[in-house]
Design an enzyme around this catalytic site. Structure first.
Site, short mmCIF file in Angstrom:
data_model
loop_
_atom_site.label_atom_id
_atom_site.label_comp_id
_atom_site.label_asym_id
_atom_site.label_seq_id
_atom_site.Cartn_x
_atom_site.Cartn_y
_atom_site.Cartn_z
N ASN A 98 0.81 -1.21 0.00
CA ASN A 98 0.00 0.00 0.00
C ASN A 98 0.85 1.27 0.00
O ASN A 98 0.45 2.31 -0.50
CB ASN A 98 -0.91 0.01 1.25
CG ASN A 98 -1.63 1.33 1.41
OD1 ASN A 98 -2.47 1.70 0.58
ND2 ASN A 98 -1.25 2.09 2.44
N ARG A 190 -0.01 -12.66 2.66
CA ARG A 190 -0.84 -11.89 3.57
C ARG A 190 -0.69 -10.45 3.12
O ARG A 190 0.41 -9.89 3.17
CB ARG A 190 -0.35 -12.09 5.00
CG ARG A 190 -1.13 -11.31 6.05
CD ARG A 190 -0.38 -10.06 6.45
NE ARG A 190 -1.09 -9.33 7.49
CZ ARG A 190 -0.75 -8.11 7.90
NH1 ARG A 190 0.31 -7.52 7.35
NH2 ARG A 190 -1.44 -7.49 8.82
N ASP A 192 -0.88 -6.78 3.52
CA ASP A 192 -0.96 -5.78 4.58
C ASP A 192 -1.82 -4.59 4.16
O ASP A 192 -1.82 -4.19 2.99
CB ASP A 192 0.48 -5.28 4.87
CG ASP A 192 0.50 -4.19 5.89
OD1 ASP A 192 0.28 -4.47 7.06
OD2 ASP A 192 0.72 -3.02 5.49
N GLU A 229 -5.52 -8.29 4.84
CA GLU A 229 -5.74 -7.70 6.16
C GLU A 229 -6.72 -6.54 6.01
O GLU A 229 -6.36 -5.49 5.47
CB GLU A 229 -4.44 -7.20 6.78
CG GLU A 229 -4.68 -6.63 8.17
CD GLU A 229 -3.71 -5.54 8.58
OE1 GLU A 229 -3.13 -4.89 7.69
OE2 GLU A 229 -3.51 -5.36 9.80
O1 LIG Z 1 1.37 0.83 15.23
C1 LIG Z 1 2.02 0.99 14.22
C2 LIG Z 1 1.92 0.02 13.09
C3 LIG Z 1 0.80 -0.71 13.05
C4 LIG Z 1 0.59 -1.77 12.05
C5 LIG Z 1 1.58 -2.21 11.18
C6 LIG Z 1 1.30 -3.22 10.29
C7 LIG Z 1 0.05 -3.80 10.23
O2 LIG Z 1 -0.25 -4.81 9.36
C8 LIG Z 1 -0.95 -3.32 11.10
O3 LIG Z 1 -2.19 -3.89 11.04
C9 LIG Z 1 -0.68 -2.32 11.99
N1 LIG Z 1 2.82 2.08 14.06
C10 LIG Z 1 2.95 3.02 15.16
C11 LIG Z 1 4.11 3.97 14.91
C12 LIG Z 1 4.01 4.65 13.60
C13 LIG Z 1 4.60 4.07 12.48
C14 LIG Z 1 4.59 4.69 11.26
C15 LIG Z 1 3.95 5.91 11.17
O4 LIG Z 1 3.96 6.54 9.99
C16 LIG Z 1 3.33 6.51 12.28
C17 LIG Z 1 3.36 5.87 13.49
C18 LIG Z 1 1.66 3.81 15.35
O5 LIG Z 1 1.47 4.37 16.41
N2 LIG Z 1 0.77 3.85 14.31
C19 LIG Z 1 -0.51 4.56 14.42
C20 LIG Z 1 -1.63 3.55 14.80
C21 LIG Z 1 -1.60 2.30 13.89
O6 LIG Z 1 -1.85 2.71 12.52
C22 LIG Z 1 -1.33 1.87 11.52
C23 LIG Z 1 -2.14 0.96 10.85
C24 LIG Z 1 -3.56 0.80 11.06
C25 LIG Z 1 -4.14 0.66 12.32
C26 LIG Z 1 -5.51 0.47 12.46
C27 LIG Z 1 -6.32 0.44 11.33
O7 LIG Z 1 -7.68 0.25 11.44
C28 LIG Z 1 -5.74 0.57 10.09
O8 LIG Z 1 -6.58 0.50 9.01
C29 LIG Z 1 -4.38 0.76 9.92
O9 LIG Z 1 -1.62 0.14 9.87
C30 LIG Z 1 -0.32 0.22 9.50
C31 LIG Z 1 0.12 -0.63 8.48
C32 LIG Z 1 1.44 -0.56 8.09
O10 LIG Z 1 1.89 -1.39 7.11
C33 LIG Z 1 2.33 0.34 8.68
C34 LIG Z 1 1.88 1.19 9.70
O11 LIG Z 1 2.72 2.08 10.27
C35 LIG Z 1 0.54 1.13 10.11
C36 LIG Z 1 0.03 2.00 11.17
O12 LIG Z 1 0.81 2.83 11.74
CA LIG Z 2 -3.63 3.51 -0.25
#
Ligand SMILES: O=C(/C=C/c1ccc(O)c(O)c1)N[C@@H](Cc1ccc(O)cc1)C(=O)NCCCOc1c(-c2ccc(O)c(O)c2)oc2cc(O)cc(O)c2c1=O
Ligand SMILES: [Ca+2]
Length: 471
Positions: A98, A190, A192, A229
């Site tokens: 994505n 999977r 993402d 996902e």
């Molecule tokens: O907590 C995280 C990472 C979470 C995460 C990573 C991979 C996943 O497959 C996932 O499901 C969640 N990341 C931390 C730290 C962060 C990382 C990068 C960034 O640009 C900002 C912050 C965080 O606090 N993130 C904010 C809350 C989680 O928001 C994220 C979601 C997410 C959460 C809930 C949802 O309903 C949704 O549709 C998407 O997906 C990701 C996908 C990614 O490929 C990379 C990401 O950074 C994220 C991602 O930040």
């Molecule tokens: Ca997109």
């Protein structure tokens, strides 16, 4: 497509989160193959940005599609896939298509540079032409409202540069990346953050994927397994069913429903679509995942290794119950939500458990023995459901397997219908059946299929038997 392409007589996918490729190869040969697991979900194999403090989520910030990460390089990857396929264990790659990484300018773990100020990723290459900036309706360029489907698909998820999967060049690069993985023997993906991509674009991409290679042992015409996902717990306009025609979808309600009925297991007789979950054939199910076990993103209360007794019971239920393709999370211990994996890989103790900070839930006896149970029960209907209307249940899977669970504090001691042929069967929860020997308790089934079952309320408050584990 929806079939996990398992080898015969296999069940369950283990998410070996953040494991190195050589360690996974070893685990396939010494543990996963012999115990009849169907496959492994691996962490993203493509080059990612190095984030200060090395948080686990740095692997969800791609720099290129070069197979180089802290899990290993391309040759280690090839070796892992070959060694796992050789023992009937499939590899499913977590693909992050994505977005690319954020964070200004830098160099990825494979040495490729990036400059997010001008959306430049020479390692692919991608340029500003390949991102959704001009399609995003918000001033910030970020997703601000999950109620707006255009924002969710065309704007930046957490400030991550949003790739335009509607662009032929981008589609081409993604297809080259995913076909590279299947050419090495990967059996599926999977996907993402699928919620953040248009189903129509994903359809074009998935249709362009090659069949799995016959030279890797797959029947000709085998299509890659797809799990998307889609974090859909209701309340948002984007629904999991938009993705059903493309492959399986993660059913987040599964883990939430079980976690909110820990002491009402008598309700589980109709566990499935009656509970508002997606049609069985579309779902990938799990108790927790790498994200919500840390209360990130798709949060809500879920059952994790920190509640070992319930994790064992409800994982056994998941593996015994014929709804969805089950995935078991294999974790490492963490003290904060961002913490990355331990420095060293898992060690294996004499009792088969892991050390060096790795939890290895998939190695817990009450969980690992349910892979064979699930494989034996495959295709068999639930029969002989019994419950006492208060946290004691039992059911069989055709005439091949039987499980009884006691979540009351009082001992369950009853004669129950197992549906199985008469004989002596190894209880694979109190012990192991290996090399033809049962070192657990034996359960006797009489000529009419009844067994006198006694289950005290202890650390193993359930029994499970199947026809491939006689006493
Ligand atoms: O907590 C995280 C990472 C979470 C995460 C990573 C991979 C996943 O497959 C996932 O499901 C969640 N990341 C931390 C730290 C962060 C990382 C990068 C960034 O640009 C900002 C912050 C965080 O606090 N993130 C904010 C809350 C989680 O928001 C994220 C979601 C997410 C959460 C809930 C949802 O309903 C949704 O549709 C998407 O997906 C990701 C996908 C990614 O490929 C990379 C990401 O950074 C994220 C991602 O930040
Ligand atoms: Ca997109």
């Amino acid at each position: 497509q929806w079939d996990p392409n398992f080898a015969p007589g296999r069940a369950g996918i283990v998410h070996l989160f953040e494991w190195h490729w050589d360690t996974i190869a070893d685990e396939c040969g010494t543990f996963l193959g012999p115990n009849k697991f169907g496959g492994v979900q691996i962490s993203p194999p493509n080059e990612n940005r190095i984030v200060e403090g090395r948080p686990w989520w740095e692997r969800y910030q791609p720099v290129s599609y070069m197979l180089k990460t802290r899990s290993g390089d391309r040759s280690a990857f090839k070796d892992m896939v070959n060694r796992c396929n050789a023992v009937g264990v499939r590899i499913f790659a977590d693909v992050v298509i994505n977005h690319m990484c954020r964070g200004g300018t830098g160099v990825g773990i494979g040495g490729n540079s990036f400059d997010t100020n001008i959306q430049d990723f020479p390692g692919v290459p991608y340029s500003a032409l390949d991102f959704n900036d001009n399609k995003c309706p918000t001033a910030s360029g970020n997703i601000e409202n999950y109620g707006n489907v255009n924002q969710v698909r065309n704007c930046k998820l957490e400030r991550l540069p949003d790739l335009d999967q509607g662009n032929d060049y981008v589609r081409g690069k993604i297809v080259i990346f995913t076909n590279d993985l299947t050419s090495l023997g990967v059996a599926g993906f999977r996907v993402d953050a699928a919620k953040h991509m248009w189903p129509g674009d994903l359809k074009v991409i998935f249709n362009a994927l090659d069949d799995l290679p016959t030279e890797k042992g797959f029947p000709s015409g085998t299509r890659p397994f797809i799990v998307q996902e889609v974090i859909d717990q209701g309340g948002e306009p984007i629904k999991a069913n938009e993705y059903f025609s493309l492959g399986r979808v993660t059913e987040f309600k599964y883990g939430l429903n079980l976690a909110s009925n820990l002491d009402n297991i008598q309700y589980l007789e109709n566990f499935g679509e009656d509970w508002g979950m997606m049609p069985e054939g579309n779902s990938m199910v799990f108790l927790n995942n790498h994200d919500n076990q840390r209360n990130h993103g798709g949060g809500g209360n879920v059952i994790t290794f920190e509640d070992a007794k319930n994790l064992k019971i409800f994982t056994a239920f998941m593996m015994a119950w014929p709804y969805g393709v089950p995935r078991i999370m294999s974790s490492y211990h963490f003290s904060n939500t961002d913490e990355g994996p331990p420095e060293s890989q898992r060690s294996v103790n004499a009792d088969g458990s892991c050390g060096n900070g790795w939890v290895c839930e998939h190695r817990w006896r009450q969980i690992k023995n349910m892979a064979a149970f699930s494989a034996v029960a495959s295709g068999q209907p639930v029969k002989n459901w019994w419950d006492n209307n208060d946290n004691q249940i039992a059911f069989s899977r055709g005439d091949k397997a039987f499980i009884a669970i006691n979540k009351k504090s009082q001992t369950l001691h009853r004669t129950l219908q197992t549906g199985m042929p008469s004989g002596q069967y190894c209880d694979i929860i109190s012990g192991n059946f290996q090399n033809g020997i049962c070192n657990g308790q034996c359960i006797t089934v009489d000529d009419s299929g009844y067994a006198n079952v006694r289950i005290p309320s202890n650390e193993n408050p359930f029994v499970a038997i199947h026809i491939d584990a006689p006493c």
